[in-house]
Each structure stands twice: as structure tokens, then as C-alpha cells.
Design a protein around this motif. Structure first.
Motif, short mmCIF file in Angstrom:
data_model
loop_
_atom_site.label_atom_id
_atom_site.label_comp_id
_atom_site.label_asym_id
_atom_site.label_seq_id
_atom_site.Cartn_x
_atom_site.Cartn_y
_atom_site.Cartn_z
N PRO A 174 55.77 41.82 41.42
CA PRO A 174 57.05 41.50 42.06
C PRO A 174 58.23 42.19 41.37
O PRO A 174 58.10 42.74 40.29
N ARG A 175 59.38 42.13 42.06
CA ARG A 175 60.65 42.73 41.62
C ARG A 175 60.55 44.25 41.60
O ARG A 175 61.16 44.91 42.44
N LEU A 176 59.83 44.82 40.68
CA LEU A 176 59.48 46.24 40.73
C LEU A 176 57.96 46.33 40.71
O LEU A 176 57.31 45.65 39.92
N ASP A 177 57.38 47.18 41.58
CA ASP A 177 55.93 47.33 41.49
C ASP A 177 55.61 48.26 40.32
O ASP A 177 56.50 48.81 39.66
N GLY A 178 54.33 48.43 40.03
CA GLY A 178 53.94 49.20 38.87
C GLY A 178 54.40 50.64 38.91
O GLY A 178 54.74 51.23 37.88
N LEU A 179 54.41 51.23 40.11
CA LEU A 179 54.83 52.62 40.24
C LEU A 179 56.32 52.77 39.96
O LEU A 179 56.75 53.71 39.28
N GLN A 180 57.12 51.85 40.50
CA GLN A 180 58.56 51.89 40.24
C GLN A 180 58.85 51.66 38.76
O GLN A 180 59.71 52.33 38.17
N ALA A 181 58.12 50.73 38.17
CA ALA A 181 58.30 50.45 36.75
C ALA A 181 57.89 51.67 35.92
O ALA A 181 58.56 52.02 34.94
N ALA A 182 56.80 52.33 36.32
CA ALA A 182 56.34 53.51 35.60
C ALA A 182 57.40 54.61 35.63
O ALA A 182 57.68 55.26 34.61
N GLU A 183 57.99 54.84 36.78
CA GLU A 183 59.01 55.87 36.91
C GLU A 183 60.23 55.55 36.04
O GLU A 183 60.81 56.43 35.40
N VAL A 236 53.44 56.14 26.84
CA VAL A 236 52.42 56.66 27.74
C VAL A 236 52.10 55.60 28.78
O VAL A 236 51.99 54.40 28.46
N LEU A 237 51.94 56.01 30.03
CA LEU A 237 51.77 55.08 31.14
C LEU A 237 50.33 55.06 31.66
O LEU A 237 49.74 56.12 31.90
N VAL A 238 49.80 53.86 31.84
CA VAL A 238 48.45 53.68 32.38
C VAL A 238 48.52 52.61 33.47
O VAL A 238 49.14 51.56 33.27
N MET A 239 47.89 52.89 34.61
CA MET A 239 47.90 51.93 35.72
C MET A 239 46.63 51.11 35.72
O MET A 239 45.53 51.64 35.56
N LEU A 240 46.79 49.80 35.89
CA LEU A 240 45.66 48.89 36.11
C LEU A 240 45.50 48.72 37.61
O LEU A 240 46.46 48.39 38.31
N THR A 241 44.31 48.94 38.11
CA THR A 241 44.11 48.93 39.55
C THR A 241 42.84 48.18 39.93
O THR A 241 42.01 47.85 39.07
N THR A 242 42.70 47.89 41.22
CA THR A 242 41.48 47.32 41.77
C THR A 242 41.01 48.23 42.89
O THR A 242 41.71 49.15 43.31
N PHE A 243 39.83 47.98 43.39
CA PHE A 243 39.29 48.82 44.45
C PHE A 243 40.08 48.71 45.74
O PHE A 243 39.94 49.54 46.62
N SER A 244 40.91 47.69 45.88
CA SER A 244 41.66 47.50 47.13
C SER A 244 42.99 48.24 47.13
O SER A 244 43.75 48.13 48.09
N GLU A 245 43.29 48.98 46.07
CA GLU A 245 44.62 49.57 45.93
C GLU A 245 44.61 51.09 45.93
O GLU A 245 45.46 51.74 45.33
N ASP A 246 43.63 51.69 46.63
CA ASP A 246 43.52 53.14 46.64
C ASP A 246 44.78 53.82 47.15
O ASP A 246 45.11 54.93 46.72
N GLU A 247 45.48 53.17 48.09
CA GLU A 247 46.63 53.83 48.69
C GLU A 247 47.75 54.09 47.69
O GLU A 247 48.62 54.93 47.91
N TYR A 248 47.73 53.38 46.56
CA TYR A 248 48.76 53.56 45.56
C TYR A 248 48.44 54.69 44.56
O TYR A 248 49.34 55.19 43.89
N ILE A 249 47.17 55.05 44.46
CA ILE A 249 46.75 55.92 43.38
C ILE A 249 47.36 57.31 43.49
O ILE A 249 47.85 57.88 42.51
N ALA A 250 47.35 57.88 44.70
CA ALA A 250 47.91 59.22 44.87
C ALA A 250 49.39 59.24 44.51
O ALA A 250 49.88 60.19 43.89
N ARG A 251 50.11 58.17 44.86
CA ARG A 251 51.53 58.09 44.51
C ARG A 251 51.72 58.05 43.00
O ARG A 251 52.66 58.63 42.46
N ALA A 252 50.80 57.38 42.33
CA ALA A 252 50.93 57.24 40.88
C ALA A 252 50.79 58.57 40.16
O ALA A 252 51.35 58.76 39.08
N LEU A 253 50.07 59.51 40.76
CA LEU A 253 49.90 60.81 40.13
C LEU A 253 51.24 61.50 39.92
O LEU A 253 51.42 62.24 38.96
N GLY A 254 52.17 61.25 40.83
CA GLY A 254 53.49 61.86 40.71
C GLY A 254 54.44 61.06 39.84
O GLY A 254 55.58 61.49 39.62
N ALA A 255 54.01 59.91 39.36
CA ALA A 255 54.88 59.06 38.56
C ALA A 255 54.71 59.32 37.07
O ALA A 255 55.31 58.63 36.25
#
Length: 220
Positions: A58-67, A77-96
Motif C-alpha cells: 500500500p501507499r507506494l508499491d514496491g516498484l515505486q518505492a524502488a525508483e 541495492v534493490l531486490v524484489m520479493l515476488t510470487t508466481f501471481s505477479e509476473d506482470e510486474y517483473i518486466a516493469r521492475a527491470l527498468g526500476a
């Protein structure tokens, strides 16, 4: 000592991940956040070596917080914690500017190895996450592999060795030891390869290595 900020909106996840990390005498969880905004504030306060961020918060998602952390605390250094249901976020995270992806449900040893790897300057992709990232980036597996191999064709033999070791999750120091060169030479090779291939960071290079069958995930 590797100082870690852990951010996840689920208390049970924070407790479990925190306990795993704290079991390693070389890792210290210096702060825990329950949302993205708090993660940014704690990163500014504690300036950790590594920030483990849940993608959905909430408030800021992980990608916004990472940026935001990347902009205000560039040494973290930034590392994302993910689950199998969150594939749609992964490509965006590459640019973060993230350096790794870890599954919440992954092996505890993998979690510790990932934190240690990124703290030493390496990119780290959970093998399961790497496969899903590659699949998500478009095209079938064979076509992606062929395209990746063509992309790597202009590289020298030594550059291909470096790319393979990056894909396997090794840090510059580890690659230097493996290839019997100084660490500065490895850094120069990595920078040259990133520039020549038009890649933003080591994570993208590691993914390319996986696609091409380098880094221990397929045939070379």
C-alpha cells in the motif's frame, strides 16, 4: 556485515524472511517496513546495503518505492520479493534498477545467497523467476534463445565467459577469481558489454545469458 531493509505488508512474511536472514551471522535486518512509503523513509534513515521490497504494497508499491530509493539512496541495492501471481510486474521492475528477484516461497538458502550476491555487486535471479521473466518477455523459448544467441555473437570469447558468469549470479570479485584477472578488468568487460548490447544493468544481462543458455540454465 550486510545491512538489510525488509519491506512487506504481510507481517508473517516479514517475520519469516527476517528470521531466515537473521540466521546468517553476516546479515543484519536493520529495519522493517509495512508499506512502500515507510520503506523509502527507513531507507533514507538507515541507508541499508540491500532493500528487499515486496512488489505489491500500500501507499507506494514496491516498484515505486524502488525508483524512489534508487533516486534518494543510490548506494542501496534493490531486490524484489515476488510470487508466481505477479509476473506482470517483473518486466516493469527491470527498468526500476533492481538487482535481483526472489520468490517468497523459495528455498531459504536461495534467499541468503541472493542477498549476499547483490551485496557483492552481482545480479541474482531465482531460477524459477528467471524462467518466468524469459517467458514473459515475448516469443517462444526457442525463438528467444536464438535471438539471444545472435545478440551475443559480436562478443569476444572472454566477454562471453564474463556474461556466462554474470548469468550464474557471480559477483565481479568471484568472476575475477574464476578467470584469474583483476576485478577492474571484469568491471571493464561488464561495462563494455552493457554498452555494446544496449542493456541498462546486470539483471538484463543475466536474463540475456539465461535466454542464450549461458549461466548454467541451458545448453551453451
Amino acid at each position: 556485515m550486510i545491512r538489510v531493509l525488509l519491506a512487506d505488508d504481510e507481517a508473517m512474511i516479514r517475520a519469516g524472511v527476517g528470521a531466515i536472514l537473521s540466521a546468517d551471522p553476516g546479515i543484519e535486518v536493520v529495519a522493517e517496513a509495512s508499506d512502500g512509503r515507510e520503506a523509502v523513509e527507513l531507507a533514507l534513515k538507515h541507508r541499508p546495503d540491500v532493500a528487499l521490497l515486496d512488489i505489491r504494497m500500500p501507499r507506494l508499491d514496491g516498484l515505486q518505492a524502488a525508483e524512489e530509493i534508487r533516486r534518494t539512496v543510490p548506494g542501496t541495492v534493490l531486490v524484489m520479493l515476488t510470487t508466481f501471481s505477479e509476473d506482470e510486474y517483473i518486466a516493469r521492475a527491470l527498468g526500476a534498477g533492481v538487482s535481483g528477484f526472489l520468490l517468497k516461497s523459495g528455498n531459504p538458502h536461495e534467499l541468503i545467497a541472493g542477498v549476499r550476491a547483490v551485496a557483492e555487486g552481482a545480479a541474482f535471479l531465482s531460477p524459477d523467476v528467471a524462467r518466468r521473466v524469459i517467458a514473459q518477455l515475448g516469443g517462444g523459448r526457442l525463438s528467444r534463445a536464438a535471438e539471444a544467441k545472435r545478440t551475443l555473437e559480436p562478443l569476444t570469447g572472454r566477454e562471453r565467459e564474463v556474461v556466462s558468469l554474470v548469468g550464474a549470479g557471480h559477483s565481479n570479485r568471484e568472476i575475477a577469481a574464476e578467470l584469474y584477472v583483476v576485478e577492474g578488468t571484469v568491471k571493464a568487460h561488464v561495462s563494455a558489454v552493457l554498452g555494446r548490447l544496449g542493456l541498462k544493468n546486470r539483471v538484463q544481462l543475466a536474463i540475456l545469458a539465461h535466454e542464450a543458455g549461458l549461466g548454467g540454465t541451458g545448453e551453451q
